[in-house]
Motif scaffolding. Structure first.
Motif, short mmCIF file in Angstrom:
data_model
loop_
_atom_site.label_atom_id
_atom_site.label_comp_id
_atom_site.label_asym_id
_atom_site.label_seq_id
_atom_site.Cartn_x
_atom_site.Cartn_y
_atom_site.Cartn_z
N ILE A 114 0.82 -1.21 0.00
CA ILE A 114 0.00 0.00 0.00
C ILE A 114 0.86 1.26 0.00
CG2 ILE A 114 -1.59 1.36 1.43
CD1 ILE A 114 -2.96 -1.24 2.21
N MET A 115 2.01 1.21 0.67
CA MET A 115 2.85 2.40 0.80
C MET A 115 3.72 2.63 -0.44
SD MET A 115 3.91 2.02 4.83
CE MET A 115 4.98 3.45 4.84
N ASN A 116 3.13 2.46 -1.60
CA ASN A 116 3.81 2.74 -2.85
C ASN A 116 3.42 4.16 -3.29
OD1 ASN A 116 5.07 2.73 -5.32
ND2 ASN A 116 3.62 1.33 -6.29
N TYR A 117 4.11 5.13 -2.73
CA TYR A 117 3.76 6.53 -2.94
C TYR A 117 4.63 7.19 -4.00
CZ TYR A 117 1.67 5.79 1.71
OH TYR A 117 0.95 5.32 2.79
N ARG A 134 -1.54 10.34 1.53
CA ARG A 134 -0.77 9.29 2.22
C ARG A 134 -1.48 8.85 3.50
NH1 ARG A 134 3.43 13.08 0.90
NH2 ARG A 134 4.76 12.31 -0.81
N LYS A 135 -1.97 9.82 4.26
CA LYS A 135 -2.64 9.49 5.53
C LYS A 135 -3.93 8.71 5.29
CE LYS A 135 -0.68 13.39 8.08
NZ LYS A 135 -0.93 14.72 8.70
N GLN A 136 -4.59 8.98 4.16
CA GLN A 136 -5.83 8.27 3.88
C GLN A 136 -5.60 6.77 3.66
OE1 GLN A 136 -9.06 8.88 4.02
NE2 GLN A 136 -8.57 10.89 4.88
N THR A 137 -4.37 6.38 3.34
CA THR A 137 -4.12 4.95 3.17
C THR A 137 -4.21 4.19 4.50
OG1 THR A 137 -1.72 5.26 3.36
CG2 THR A 137 -2.67 5.33 1.14
N ASN A 138 -4.12 4.93 5.62
CA ASN A 138 -4.47 4.36 6.93
C ASN A 138 -3.60 3.16 7.30
OD1 ASN A 138 -6.10 4.45 9.22
ND2 ASN A 138 -7.60 3.00 8.39
N VAL A 139 -2.33 3.19 6.90
CA VAL A 139 -1.50 2.01 7.13
C VAL A 139 -1.22 1.77 8.61
CG1 VAL A 139 -0.40 2.02 4.85
CG2 VAL A 139 0.57 3.41 6.69
N SER A 140 -1.32 2.82 9.43
CA SER A 140 -1.06 2.63 10.86
C SER A 140 -2.11 1.73 11.51
CB SER A 140 -1.02 3.98 11.57
OG SER A 140 -2.26 4.66 11.46
N ALA A 141 -3.26 1.58 10.85
CA ALA A 141 -4.33 0.75 11.41
C ALA A 141 -4.24 -0.72 10.98
CB ALA A 141 -5.69 1.31 10.99
N SER A 185 -9.73 2.65 3.95
CA SER A 185 -9.11 3.97 4.06
C SER A 185 -9.52 4.65 5.35
CB SER A 185 -9.51 4.85 2.87
OG SER A 185 -10.91 5.12 2.89
N ALA A 186 -8.79 5.71 5.71
CA ALA A 186 -9.07 6.41 6.96
C ALA A 186 -10.47 7.00 6.99
CB ALA A 186 -8.02 7.51 7.19
N ASN A 187 -10.95 7.50 5.85
CA ASN A 187 -12.29 8.09 5.81
C ASN A 187 -13.39 7.06 5.55
OD1 ASN A 187 -12.07 7.52 3.08
ND2 ASN A 187 -11.87 9.66 2.45
N LEU A 207 -4.33 5.41 -5.18
CA LEU A 207 -4.52 5.97 -3.85
C LEU A 207 -6.01 6.12 -3.60
CD1 LEU A 207 -1.70 8.68 -3.96
CD2 LEU A 207 -1.76 6.69 -2.44
N PRO A 208 -6.43 6.20 -2.32
CA PRO A 208 -7.87 6.22 -2.01
C PRO A 208 -8.52 7.59 -2.25
CG PRO A 208 -6.60 6.28 0.01
CD PRO A 208 -5.61 6.09 -1.09
#
Length: 430
Positions: A89-92, A115-122, A178-180, A143-144
């Protein structure tokens, strides 16, 4: 007698006119050359079976073994590594370039939001997969976000976040949210990326398998078939499958996937007339069927990543081959390096390349950096191909084409070299 003489004379003129008209270099607009009948008539062995249904199944296994982007969804694990998913997912990389949104340069702050919307920390250490089915034609995004980003302020055709498109009724593995909570990261038959949650219907694995591995189905053979599902017209592109419920004298009944208000999958029974461009089960895998399928897209707009309900160069190939049940990678570079019979062309002179191409089975694919064309046959020794073409160059000047065309290989690229000179390899998928 006079009638017969006149008919013979007209036929002779017609037959002579085709090679003469086709000899003009570049894209042809000669009507006959844009038809499947013309090219299939030139291939006397075109209806010979290339692979049986069992052979297609075995070949698809070879594709999965050769191409990491084409996993077997039927044996996809119930849990996956969270760290491995984060890496995917972290292919930015796309965000490292200057990009434009609605004609304005994208700020670093906006990129950080994406980047934050990818929500990888979760993402946990182990991810439990979920099962869903697409309910309409669905963009797959890098990306989302549904907003298009472009390399140039005035560009509107090549959205750098658009990866591909999925058709209704495609089974996907849902891996992350995603985060949203508006997008899901999914694995499809040959691609992974972000899709809108509103385009998915969640279900249990047993129901999901009915779409992932249907026992009876219709396959779309035209460029597109549209069905009215609820209040909307839902587009099924070539090669997509419709779950078959029953067959009547003049119609089929299919179980179309829809999304309930709670996000779950709901089936809706719809009638499909037998006059529609569909076939019960896959088409036999013959060269003529591949050529016929590809030519269904002639003159349709170039559709980057499946946009405009159309095709780009590699999805034209992917769609034509999935009508016979062959599942290829989505991107041209991966198609070039997957299973099949590969013929190297790089380093050969033009005459040697032409001679090699003429020995290929029509429907074979010719690859150059960033583009693929499908070989149709030759006229007076000149190879012709069908492809979805964005642009070509004439004396250094870019000519915008943006449609599916039939051409010879004299078209030029930015560097002034012809398509023929730029070819690296040919692939026959068998």
């Amino acid at each position: 007698m006079l009638y017969r003489l006149l008919s013979t004379l007209l036929l002779s003129i017609f037959l002579l006119a085709v090679p003469m008209a086709a000899s003009a270099a570049g894209i042809t607009n000669y009507p006959q050359l844009l038809t499947a009948d013309y090219w299939t008539a030139k291939n006397p062995t075109g209806d010979k079976l290339i692979l049986t249904s069992d052979g297609v199944t075995a070949f698809n296994t070879k594709v999965r073994n050769a191409s990491r982007s084409v996993p077997s969804l039927l044996i996809y694990p119930g849990t996956v590594s969270g760290d491995a998913l984060k890496t995917r997912i972290m292919n930015y990389q796309v965000l490292e370039d200057d990009l434009y949104l609605h004609g304005n340069k994208v700020s670093e702050h906006y990129k950080d939001i994406l980047r934050k919307q990818t929500n990888v920390s979760a993402i946990p250490n182990r991810v439990n997969v979920r099962y869903a089915v697409t309910v309409r034609r669905t963009p797959v995004r890098n990306l989302p976000t549904g907003e298009g980003l472009y390399y140039y302020a005035g560009e509107r055709n090549f959205d750098v976040l658009q990866e591909t498109s999925l058709d209704p009724g495609e089974s996907v593995i849902v891996l992350h949210e995603s985060a949203n909570k508006y997008f899901y990261y999914v694995q499809s038959v040959n691609y992974s990326g972000w899709v809108s949650k509103f385009n998915l219907g969640f279900t249990d694995r047993k129901t999901w398998l009915q779409y992932a591995d249907p026992k009876e189905f219709l396959v779309v053979t035209g460029a597109n078939v549209s069905l009215k599902t609820g209040a909307e017209q839902v587009v099924y592109q070539q090669g997509s499958r419709m779950l078959l419920d029953s067959e009547q004298a003049a119609t089929y009944t299919v179980e179309a996937p829809t999304r309930a208000t709670n996000g779950n999958l709901r089936k809706e029974k719809l009638l499909v007339p037998k006059t529609a461009q569909v076939h019960k089960g896959y088409l036999p895998y013959t060269a003529n069927n591949i050529v016929r399928s590809a030519l269904e897209f002639i003159n349709m707009p170039y559709g980057w990543g499946g946009q405009k309900n159309s095709v780009d160069c590699s999805s034209l190939v992917f769609n034509a081959y999935r009508t016979v049940g062959v599942v290829l990678p989505r991107d041209a570079d991966e198609q070039e390096n997957t299973a099949g019979t590969k013929t190297l062309l790089q380093g050969l002179g033009d005459s040697a390349k032409t001679a090699t191409i003429k020995e290929l089975t029509p429907g074979a694919c010719l690859y150059m950096d960033g583009h693929v064309v499908m070989y149709l046959g030759d006229i007076n020794g000149v190879p012709y191909a069908i492809h979805s073409l964005g642009s070509c160059f004439v004396n250094g000047q870019r000519h915008v084409v943006m449609k599916v065309v039939v051409s010879d290989l004299s078209l030029q690229r930015l560097n002034g070299e012809t398509f023929l000179a730029e070819l690296n390899s040919a692939m026959e998928f068998k």
